[in-house]
Design an enzyme around this catalytic site. Structure first.
Site, PDB file in Angstrom:
ATOM      1  N   GLN A 198       0.839  -1.209   0.000  1.00 10.55           N
ATOM      2  CA  GLN A 198       0.000   0.000   0.000  1.00 10.55           C
ATOM      3  C   GLN A 198       0.864   1.246   0.000  1.00 10.55           C
ATOM      4  OE1 GLN A 198      -3.112   0.069   3.106  1.00 10.55           O
ATOM      5  NE2 GLN A 198      -2.539   2.198   3.384  1.00 10.55           N
ATOM      6  N   SER A 233       4.437  -1.692   4.300  1.00 13.26           N
ATOM      7  CA  SER A 233       4.819  -3.062   4.656  1.00 13.26           C
ATOM      8  C   SER A 233       5.040  -3.858   3.383  1.00 13.26           C
ATOM      9  CB  SER A 233       3.701  -3.767   5.431  1.00 13.26           C
ATOM     10  OG  SER A 233       3.306  -3.003   6.512  1.00 13.26           O
ATOM     11  N   GLU A 239      -9.103  -2.594   5.223  1.00 14.64           N
ATOM     12  CA  GLU A 239      -7.983  -2.687   6.166  1.00 14.64           C
ATOM     13  C   GLU A 239      -8.543  -2.898   7.554  1.00 14.64           C
ATOM     14  OE1 GLU A 239      -5.656   0.922   6.768  1.00 14.64           O
ATOM     15  OE2 GLU A 239      -3.926  -0.285   7.287  1.00 14.64           O
ATOM     16  N   GLU A 284      -5.584   9.502  19.193  1.00 13.47           N
ATOM     17  CA  GLU A 284      -6.274  10.800  19.194  1.00 13.47           C
ATOM     18  C   GLU A 284      -7.309  10.866  18.071  1.00 13.47           C
ATOM     19  OE1 GLU A 284      -3.027  10.350  19.628  1.00 13.47           O
ATOM     20  OE2 GLU A 284      -2.937  10.978  21.723  1.00 13.47           O
TER      21      GLU A 284
END
Lengths: 367, 392
Positions: free
Chosen positions: B115, B150, B233, B361
């Site tokens: 990705q 990755s 995902e 957050e």
């Protein structure tokens, strides 16, 4: 969630909205009895709450904890002052766990119909909710038992028709029933931190008592009763936490400071999000515990302790957060935040603190 | 779509037929996977001819569980991003030619995907990416830098999000491509992280030429296409097998270390309770049929990040002064067959848990806005052309 459960929830919620609005809660906080007898009767007659989880053989409607859990959650939301918790979650369970069919036949139908208020007297001056806390003595003269000792933090004992009392004989922990107004049993209501729950101190000076179950054999049933009670309490705590979160979210949308809704500030949003996480994990703990009771698995006690520890902490954190986010008004007597905060505080102690239950979890893990 | 008994029977029959005509013991793994694709058992929810049978997605697990029992090969683990994210994106937004070109090789494990979304200047604010794709006669010319990728070292294709129009607001000027990583100008560099190893890669794109046939979705529709990828995902994270993680390790360390760690008992128990609840919470959501990954997944994400961080902090306290030491900071690239990292490595790694896949957050903001309905954050860059948004 099955439709019937959703219907039950709506029925109970609506009933409580009508019968237990905040002014009524406040009136009963100052009331000596601490509950409204007509409302109590209607809970039994109109929606059959007291007998919901009592088997049909004993006059109940034979549902179980999945249904009862919903009721307690709603009671926790509404903060209804009533002897419901101690009658249903403690006394009915103590009878059901006692193995004493005769006593069940004598008391459970009255509980189911709303005629009988019952409570359980367990803890004593030294406090605590494990079997070691029980020091009261029972002695036998002929066919009759007599009790000696002091019981503390007994819920609604002053209005109970029967008090189920844990006491020791030479054979070990046993369970006894003492009827209202029995000579030798004096009941004194203590000033409680949470005024929506009445707590009594019971002095036992040789009142006549009826042995429930087998002498010396009540330990297992009592421990289970306390755990089943803890799950009911956890459900109440979940309901209270949900209500506080909702109330605070509403307030954060209505309250303006600096020309903005305070709920538009990230400092406020994030605190509310953390409160939501607390509530949802508490719900998970209650659901797991209820499921293990319904399926009667070996994990009942473990899950009960996980639920009591988790929900105690969650309710307290959410109630404290709610108070904070309401600002000054949340600290006033007039605003309901303190009622929930005090309930959350006292619920931490009732039936065992979070640390007590975590210790039990540790023991179950073998550490 | 909910699963009917008939759907389940259809799938079961197809599985048994597959196993009968392709006995696991005597069939080459590649041939088995090819037969599985042709039987529509690769993604049962995809249409027939594209590796599926047009059945509910919930049945995917049923297929792989049954095939696992039969000892069949499972190519998904080594090619998770392609299986879980690229394939559904292609199906939803790709052309028929793109389906034919990619889906089968993805399932056979012959085409691995990575990705190419995040950039050094666009982390939480993904729509602010700056990698530029400019129209040229026969396609696109791409320049920019991607990060936190990755498996870039072992992939053949990258899901690339690039800016094709900087003169419109940020979400509207993006386009999505399937980038062939062997194209000249693509440079993959390991990105060393604080644990010493390189689990991720940086991908530098310098005058990279992409044919227009590799574009997925319309020009300027890239944000919607990327959302399809990211939705998947989240399901991928959601269905990842979960254990009690640091709580289990802490419990074991506590038992091994005896008397000197007695004072840590309450924290061990607390970690165990938190882990148990989070696993229960996450598995309930996974098994709740018909539930798409919603904002409630943020609860799991926040919870697991906190559990891992506190849990491995506890593990360090349990091993005491051995925490002063570290196994090795020797640079090594991540590989599937790497040995299990020890708790000190896990401790360092856990700091990323509250950052990767959406920071804690951002997750809190999502919960506050989408679950609790609180007012949305002010969007100062909402109607501003990308080229005029302050960056840095």
């Amino acid at each position: 969630m099955p439709t019937e459960h959703e219907e039950l929830r709506q029925t109970v919620r609506l009933f409580l909205q009508r019968q237990s609005p905040e002014p009524e809660v406040r009136r009963l906080m100052d009331d000596r009895a601490g509950y409204d007898a007509p409302v109590w009767a209607r809970m039994a007659e109109e929606i059959g709450l007291q007998g919901l989880a009592i088997p049909e053989d004993f006059g109940g409607s034979g549902f179980g904890y999945p249904e009862l859990g919903i009721v307690f959650e709603e009671l926790g939301r509404a903060l209804l002052p009533s002897p419901f918790f101690t009658t249903v979650a403690l006394a009915a369970n103590a009878l059901l766990e006692s193995g004493d069919r005769e006593a069940m036949l004598d008391y459970l139908p009255g509980i189911a119909s709303g005629e009988t208020i019952a409570t359980v007297a367990f803890s004593e001056d030294s406090g605590g909710w494990d079997l070691d806390a029980v020091h009261a003595r029972a002695s036998r003269s002929g066919e009759t038992w007599h009790l000696n000792g002091v019981k503390r933090y007994v819920l609604d004992a002053h209005v109970a028709d029967v008090v189920l009392i844990a006491a020791r004989t030479d054979a070990g922990i046993s369970l006894f029933a003492v009827e209202r107004d029995a000579p030798g049993m004096s009941i004194e209501v203590e000033a409680s931190l949470d005024q929506t729950r009445k707590l009594a101190r019971i002095t036992l000076d040789q009142p006549a008592a009826r042995l429930i179950g087998t002498e010396g054999d009540a330990g297992h049933g009592l421990r289970r009763t306390l755990r089943l009670g803890a799950v009911a309490l956890a459900a109440e705590q979940l309901g209270g936490a949900e209500r506080m979160l909702e109330m605070t979210v509403e307030y954060a949308k209505q309250r303006y400071q600096f020309g903005r809704q305070i709920g538009s500030f990230q400092a406020v949003k994030h605190k509310l999000a953390d409160m939501l996480v607390e509530v949802e994990l508490a719900r998970c703990a209650v659901t797991d515990a209820i499921r293990s009771i319904a399926d009667d698995t070996e994990e009942i006690e473990l899950n009960a302790s996980v639920a009591k520890a988790t929900c105690s902490d969650a309710y307290f954190a959410v109630a404290a957060g709610a108070l904070q986010l309401h600002g000054g008004i949340g600290f006033t007597w007039e605003h309901p935040a303190h009622l929930y905060f005090k309930r959350a505080t006292s619920d931490r102690f009732l039936l065992g603190t979070p640390d007590f239950h975590r210790d039990l979890v540790g023991a179950a893990l073998g550490i | 779509m909910s699963v009917t008994d008939q759907d389940a029977e259809t799938v079961d029959a197809a599985i048994e037929a597959l196993l009968l005509t392709n006995p696991v013991a005597t069939t080459e793994p590649r041939d088995f996977l090819a037969a599985q694709f042709d039987a529509g058992l690769a993604w049962v929810d995809f249409p027939k001819g594209n590796g599926g049978l047009g059945l509910p997605r919930e049945l995917r697990d049923r297929v792989f569980k049954r095939l696992e029992q039969a000892g069949a090969p499972d190519g998904r683990a080594a090619n998770r991003l392609a299986y879980s994210m690229a394939a559904p994106t292609l199906l939803a937004w790709g052309t028929r030619e793109q389906h034919e070109r990619h889906l089968r090789p993805i399932f056979l494990g012959e085409e691995r995907w990575c990705q190419l979304f995040s950039e050094p200047g666009a982390g939480s604010d993904l729509a602010a990416i700056g990698t530029r794709a400019v129209r040229v006669d026969d396609g696109w010319l791409v320049n920019g830098q991607k990060v936190w990728t990755s498996m870039a070292n072992v992939s053949q294709v990258g899901m690339l999000l690039a800016r094709t129009d900087p003169e419109v607001p940020k979400h509207r000027g993006l386009t999505y491509f399937a980038l062939d990583l062997s194209t000249p100008g693509v440079e993959v560099r390991p990105l060393r992280q604080m644990t010493g190893e390189a689990e991720f890669y940086e991908v530098y794109l310098t005058d990279v030429h992409i044919p227009d046939s590799a574009r997925i979705g319309q020009v300027s529709e890239g944000w919607k296409v990327a959302m399809a990828t990211l939705m998947n995902e989240r399901t991928m994270f959601g269905t990842k097998s979960m254990d009690l993680g640091p709580a289990e390790i802490a419990l074991q360390l506590y038992r091994e270390r005896g008397e000197r760690v007695r004072h840590l008992r309450p924290r061990v128990i607390d970690a165990w309770i938190q882990a148990r609840l989070l696993v229960s919470f996450a598995s309930r959501r996974v098994h709740n049929p018909g539930s798409s990954p919603g904002p409630e997944n943020s609860i799991s994400k926040i919870g697991f990040a906190l559990l891992n961080q506190r849990g491995y902090e506890l593990c360090l306290d349990l091993i005491g002064d051995e925490s002063l030491l570290y196994e090795s900071y020797a640079m090594r690239e991540y590989s599937l067959d790497a040995p299990e990292p020890d708790v000190r490595t896990r401790f360092l790694r856990s700091r990323a848990n509250s950052i990767e896949g959406g920071t804690t957050e951002i997750m809190r903001t999502i919960l506050a806005e989408r679950v609790l309905g609180l007012p949305a954050e002010p969007r100062v860059d909402k109607d501003v052309p990308y080229s005029r948004i302050p960056r840095g």
